[in-house]
Design an enzyme around this catalytic site. Structure first.
Site, PDB file in Angstrom:
ATOM      1  N   ARG A  58       3.417  18.511   2.723  1.00 48.36           N
ATOM      2  CA  ARG A  58       4.025  19.777   2.311  1.00 48.36           C
ATOM      3  C   ARG A  58       3.450  20.279   0.982  1.00 48.36           C
ATOM      4  O   ARG A  58       3.942  21.240   0.422  1.00 48.36           O
ATOM      5  CB  ARG A  58       5.545  19.591   2.176  1.00 48.36           C
ATOM      6  CG  ARG A  58       6.258  19.376   3.476  1.00 48.36           C
ATOM      7  CD  ARG A  58       6.358  20.644   4.303  1.00 48.36           C
ATOM      8  NE  ARG A  58       7.296  21.580   3.715  1.00 48.36           N
ATOM      9  CZ  ARG A  58       8.579  21.669   4.093  1.00 48.36           C
ATOM     10  NH1 ARG A  58       9.031  20.932   5.071  1.00 48.36           N
ATOM     11  NH2 ARG A  58       9.379  22.517   3.511  1.00 48.36           N
ATOM     12  N   HIS A  64      -4.533  11.603   0.770  1.00 44.66           N
ATOM     13  CA  HIS A  64      -3.222  11.166   0.291  1.00 44.66           C
ATOM     14  C   HIS A  64      -3.214  10.956  -1.235  1.00 44.66           C
ATOM     15  O   HIS A  64      -2.727  11.793  -1.971  1.00 44.66           O
ATOM     16  CB  HIS A  64      -2.671   9.951   1.059  1.00 44.66           C
ATOM     17  CG  HIS A  64      -3.672   8.918   1.477  1.00 44.66           C
ATOM     18  ND1 HIS A  64      -4.524   8.320   0.602  1.00 44.66           N
ATOM     19  CD2 HIS A  64      -3.932   8.364   2.700  1.00 44.66           C
ATOM     20  CE1 HIS A  64      -5.263   7.446   1.246  1.00 44.66           C
ATOM     21  NE2 HIS A  64      -4.947   7.452   2.525  1.00 44.66           N
ATOM     22  N   HIS A 106      -5.589   3.812  -1.943  1.00 47.99           N
ATOM     23  CA  HIS A 106      -6.956   4.114  -1.506  1.00 47.99           C
ATOM     24  C   HIS A 106      -7.277   5.544  -1.933  1.00 47.99           C
ATOM     25  O   HIS A 106      -6.649   6.488  -1.447  1.00 47.99           O
ATOM     26  CB  HIS A 106      -7.006   3.961   0.026  1.00 47.99           C
ATOM     27  CG  HIS A 106      -8.372   4.138   0.622  1.00 47.99           C
ATOM     28  ND1 HIS A 106      -8.632   3.885   1.948  1.00 47.99           N
ATOM     29  CD2 HIS A 106      -9.557   4.540   0.096  1.00 47.99           C
ATOM     30  CE1 HIS A 106      -9.908   4.116   2.209  1.00 47.99           C
ATOM     31  NE2 HIS A 106     -10.484   4.525   1.097  1.00 47.99           N
ATOM     32  N   ASN A 145       0.850  -1.185   0.000  1.00 46.34           N
ATOM     33  CA  ASN A 145       0.000   0.000   0.000  1.00 46.34           C
ATOM     34  C   ASN A 145       0.894   1.246   0.000  1.00 46.34           C
ATOM     35  O   ASN A 145       1.711   1.422   0.897  1.00 46.34           O
ATOM     36  CB  ASN A 145      -0.891  -0.030   1.252  1.00 46.34           C
ATOM     37  CG  ASN A 145      -1.861   1.130   1.284  1.00 46.34           C
ATOM     38  OD1 ASN A 145      -1.464   2.262   1.092  1.00 46.34           O
ATOM     39  ND2 ASN A 145      -3.116   0.848   1.532  1.00 46.34           N
ATOM     40  N   THR A 193      -7.132   5.861   9.939  1.00 47.38           N
ATOM     41  CA  THR A 193      -6.995   4.823   8.917  1.00 47.38           C
ATOM     42  C   THR A 193      -8.291   4.004   8.955  1.00 47.38           C
ATOM     43  O   THR A 193      -9.135   4.247   9.813  1.00 47.38           O
ATOM     44  CB  THR A 193      -5.753   3.937   9.180  1.00 47.38           C
ATOM     45  OG1 THR A 193      -5.665   2.943   8.156  1.00 47.38           O
ATOM     46  CG2 THR A 193      -5.799   3.246  10.530  1.00 47.38           C
ATOM     47  N   ARG A 243      -9.460   8.223  -1.291  1.00 48.83           N
ATOM     48  CA  ARG A 243     -10.464   8.591  -0.287  1.00 48.83           C
ATOM     49  C   ARG A 243     -11.271   9.788  -0.756  1.00 48.83           C
ATOM     50  O   ARG A 243     -10.798  10.607  -1.547  1.00 48.83           O
ATOM     51  CB  ARG A 243      -9.780   8.926   1.045  1.00 48.83           C
ATOM     52  CG  ARG A 243      -9.083   7.740   1.695  1.00 48.83           C
ATOM     53  CD  ARG A 243      -8.546   8.139   3.054  1.00 48.83           C
ATOM     54  NE  ARG A 243      -9.601   8.266   4.018  1.00 48.83           N
ATOM     55  CZ  ARG A 243      -9.821   7.393   5.007  1.00 48.83           C
ATOM     56  NH1 ARG A 243      -9.030   6.365   5.177  1.00 48.83           N
ATOM     57  NH2 ARG A 243     -10.823   7.571   5.830  1.00 48.83           N
ATOM     58  N   GLY A 247       1.161  -1.759   4.323  1.00 49.14           N
ATOM     59  CA  GLY A 247       1.640  -0.431   3.943  1.00 49.14           C
ATOM     60  C   GLY A 247       2.504   0.229   4.982  1.00 49.14           C
ATOM     61  O   GLY A 247       3.707   0.406   4.807  1.00 49.14           O
ATOM     62  N   HIS A 256      -3.878  -5.157   7.281  1.00 50.45           N
ATOM     63  CA  HIS A 256      -4.064  -4.033   8.200  1.00 50.45           C
ATOM     64  C   HIS A 256      -3.263  -4.241   9.486  1.00 50.45           C
ATOM     65  O   HIS A 256      -3.469  -5.227  10.188  1.00 50.45           O
ATOM     66  CB  HIS A 256      -5.533  -3.769   8.565  1.00 50.45           C
ATOM     67  CG  HIS A 256      -5.765  -2.308   8.836  1.00 50.45           C
ATOM     68  ND1 HIS A 256      -5.372  -1.719   9.998  1.00 50.45           N
ATOM     69  CD2 HIS A 256      -6.282  -1.318   8.060  1.00 50.45           C
ATOM     70  CE1 HIS A 256      -5.655  -0.426   9.935  1.00 50.45           C
ATOM     71  NE2 HIS A 256      -6.207  -0.152   8.763  1.00 50.45           N
ATOM     72  N   GLY A 257      -2.344  -3.331   9.707  1.00 51.00           N
ATOM     73  CA  GLY A 257      -1.547  -3.347  10.942  1.00 51.00           C
ATOM     74  C   GLY A 257      -0.471  -4.417  10.975  1.00 51.00           C
ATOM     75  O   GLY A 257       0.136  -4.643  12.021  1.00 51.00           O
ATOM     76  N   GLU A 307      -8.356   0.424  -3.219  1.00 53.95           N
ATOM     77  CA  GLU A 307      -9.249   0.408  -2.046  1.00 53.95           C
ATOM     78  C   GLU A 307     -10.228   1.547  -2.228  1.00 53.95           C
ATOM     79  O   GLU A 307      -9.818   2.673  -2.552  1.00 53.95           O
ATOM     80  CB  GLU A 307      -8.446   0.669  -0.774  1.00 53.95           C
ATOM     81  CG  GLU A 307      -7.739  -0.522  -0.225  1.00 53.95           C
ATOM     82  CD  GLU A 307      -7.013  -0.147   1.059  1.00 53.95           C
ATOM     83  OE1 GLU A 307      -7.396   0.824   1.732  1.00 53.95           O
ATOM     84  OE2 GLU A 307      -6.033  -0.813   1.361  1.00 53.95           O
TER      85      GLU A 307
END
Ligand code: PXP
Length: 248
Positions: free
Chosen positions: A18, A50, A43, A7, A100, A45, A212, A190-191, A70
């Site tokens: 920035r 991002h 992803h 990811n 997240t 969103r 990720g 995840h995680g 995603e």
């Protein structure tokens, strides 16, 4: 052989901090592939915190392995996915305030809407995966809406300690067995990090792990290519063990 999807959202997070043009997530994706990633995950969103629309278009052109988008079931995002046609779409729940993705999709509750989105995506040749908690009712509902894959949410396992970590691992293993029995492909993520990935990588039916944050965090110290190679090593080691077990 267990696959690794990387990811790259976190590369874009750094750039957006920035509002610069670097680090470029597309360049990062290329480096991930060269270093052994089996797919690239991003992803898009609703709040575009991002990955940006332009990134997705550039990724579609440059990714040579598999592009896994995603996405929520929001109409605007679905329209974009139908236009861009990633190789795979992973439907996730999305809340504006979350840091997240928190928890899996409630396929049981939103079955009708999810079913409609799954069908639209599949009509464009996009493979659909549903990001869900390791619960039998969610797995069954995922099969009923026609998804090809589920991605089991490993976040609770990753955050748990002591006896509850083992309990979570057992839940994930049971969920894998059930999903496999009803012919769903199984991914997980995840995680996951370099340590907790081991027991998950050892579960025979899982095809792909999507990771990720831990990889991008490690890349600050060892570089992105090396961070991926080390994660592949951690997974392959466990993968050999699971192959050995399967032959017993
Ligand atoms: N899978 C899904 C569905 C996710 O939403 C995320 C986070 O974007 C991941 C995997 C990767 O999680 P992490 O960044 O914690 O490795």
């Amino acid at each position: 052989m267990l696959k690794l999807g990387v990811n790259i959202d976190h590369i874009a997070t750094l750039r957006q901090a920035r509002l610069e043009s670097f680090p470029d997530p597309i360049k990062a994706a290329r480096m991930c592939e060269i270093s052994g990633a089996d797919s690239i995950v991003c992803h898009l969103r609703k709040d575009r915190r991002h990955i940006q629309d332009k990134d997705l278009l550039r990724l579609r052109k440059s990714v040579k392995t598999k592009l896994n988008l995603e996405m929520s079931t929001d109409d605007e995002i679905v329209k974009i996915a139908l236009r861009v046609r990633p190789d795979q779409a992973t439907l996730v729940p999305e809340k504006r305030q979350e840091l997240t993705t928190e928890g899996g999709l409630d396929v049981v509750k939103y079955k009708k809407n999810i079913s409609r989105v799954v069908e639209k995506l599949q009509c464009k040749g996009i493979i659909v995966s549903l990001f869900i908690d390791p619960k039998n009712n969610q797995i069954k509902a995922s099969q009923e809406v026609g998804a090809e894959y589920i991605e089991l949410h490993t976040g609770t396992y990753a955050n748990a300690t002591g006896a509850s970590k083992n309990r979570e691992l057992r839940r994930i293993k049971q969920a894998c067995t059930y999903a496999h029995k009803i012919d769903l492909g199984v991914n997980a993520g995840h995680g996951l990090d370099y340590i907790n990935v081991g027991p998950i990588a050892r579960i025979p039916v899982i095809e792909e792990l999507n990771i990720g944050f831990s990889i991008v965090a490690a890349s600050v110290f060892v570089g992105l290519g090396e961070a991926i190679r080390q994660m592949k090593q951690a997974m392959v080691h466990m993968d050999k063990l699971r192959a050995k077990r399967a032959n017993l």
